[in-house]
Design a protein around this motif. Structure first.
Motif: not given
Length: 337
Positions: A287-297
């Motif tokens: 989730q952290q990796a996704r958040c870094e790319s999308t800004g959410v999560g």
């Protein structure tokens, strides 16, 4: 049941060190008594086929006797991988020869049959079990072969370097062997041959081998594809499920009476919780990796790391509340950006 500890480090969120203690479990082998196979087999061959055929089969029967004499003594805590490989090869050779013997000779108490008693001891109770059936001899050696493959897997997983694929193959082979023994025991209804041959014990070993195979796959993925957090989370969750089944069977009758339940079952329960915590940890990293790319999560990342903390008290340098505060602060910073 002896335990062997593997300690490994995971790169935790924001480079915090997390140390998980994982138990790699070795299995006891059945002990047998010596029996004279050579003389009655030679006598039977001579009577049925004549001395010339008996002389031709003599080297094979000598090999059979020699192999059995070597295999009836359990190997404990063997760290010599070459020795384990040799014993595994000998066990497979013995089983191959013995399978051929069973197809061509009749064993039993009749005067026209080969009257040989096969004696093995239950690993839980130490009770002496005697059988006239050659199939029981086959199962006893096959059971020990499963334990040997598990021991080899433990040694490979404990070895420095990337040998987790080999360890995985050993654990899967052991799982297949114990499942084969379990099916045979259930189909033949061998329920009076001690605790080793109970369906609960064999099912417990099947799940334990699967758990350790999954652990090996997890370590292999972590080395070759360290950013595959979602896959690592799934493997950890599956490992936790397997350990849950092993724990359930360890508490069943009659295993719980003899398997030092306060020690062995506690180890299994700890492993189940630790792998569950690890699954939530990897989900947090995903989730952290996704958040870094999308800004959410980041909220899901926080939820997962809190679940991981709730499953274990093995923390290093920071408390759970401080770690969550750091995550919340990071989330707030991202929102401002």
């Amino acid at each position: 049941l002896n335990t062997k500890h593997l300690i490994y480090h995971n790169p935790i969120l924001y480079n915090l060190p997390l140390i998980l203690i994982i138990e790699m479990l070795g299995l006891p082998q059945r002990k047998g008594e010596k029996v004279n196979l050579f003389d009655p087999l030679m006598k039977n061959v001579t009577q049925r086929f004549g001395p010339q055929v008996a002389e031709m089969l003599k080297p094979t029967l000598i090999q059979l006797q020699t192999l059995r004499d070597d295999l009836i003594q359990p190997i404990k805590f063997c760290s010599d991988q070459k020795m384990l490989e040799r014993i595994i090869a000998e066990s497979k050779t013995y089983l191959s020869i013995w399978n051929s013997i069973c197809q061509n000779f009749v064993f039993g108490s009749d005067k026209d049959s080969i009257n040989v008693s096969f004696t093995w001891y239950d690993t839980y109770t130490g009770e002496r079990r005697v059988s006239l059936q050659p199939a029981d001899e086959y199962l006893a050696v096959l059971y020990n072969l499963g334990a040997l493959y598990n021991e080899m897997g433990v040694q490979l997983a404990s070895t420095a370097g990337d040998r987790f694929k080999e360890a995985n193959n050993c654990f899967l082979t052991a799982s297949w062997i114990f499942e084969k023994v379990r099916v045979e025991v259930v189909s033949r209804k061998i329920f009076s041959a001690g605790i080793d041959y109970t369906e609960q014990n064999l099912a417990m070993y099947v799940h334990l081998m699967n758990a350790q195979a999954l652990y090996s796959t997890h370590e292999k993925v972590k080395l070759s594809m360290p950013d595959k957090y979602n896959l690592l989370a799934k493997l950890s969750k599956q490992t936790a499920v397997c350990y849950g089944y092993v724990h359930k069977y360890s508490m069943s009758q009659p295993i719980s009476q003899y398997a030092s339940p306060k020690g062995f079952s506690n180890v299994l329960q700890v492993n189940e919780r630790m792998y569950t915590a690890q699954a939530y940890y990897w989900a947090c990293m995903d989730q952290q990796a996704r958040c870094e790319s999308t800004g959410v999560g980041m909220g899901k990342a926080i939820a997962n790391i809190m679940k991981a903390v709730s499953y274990t008290h093995l923390r290093a340098h920071e408390t759970d509340s401080y770690l969550v505060c750091r995550l919340l602060l990071e989330k707030k910073k991202k929102k401002k950006k």
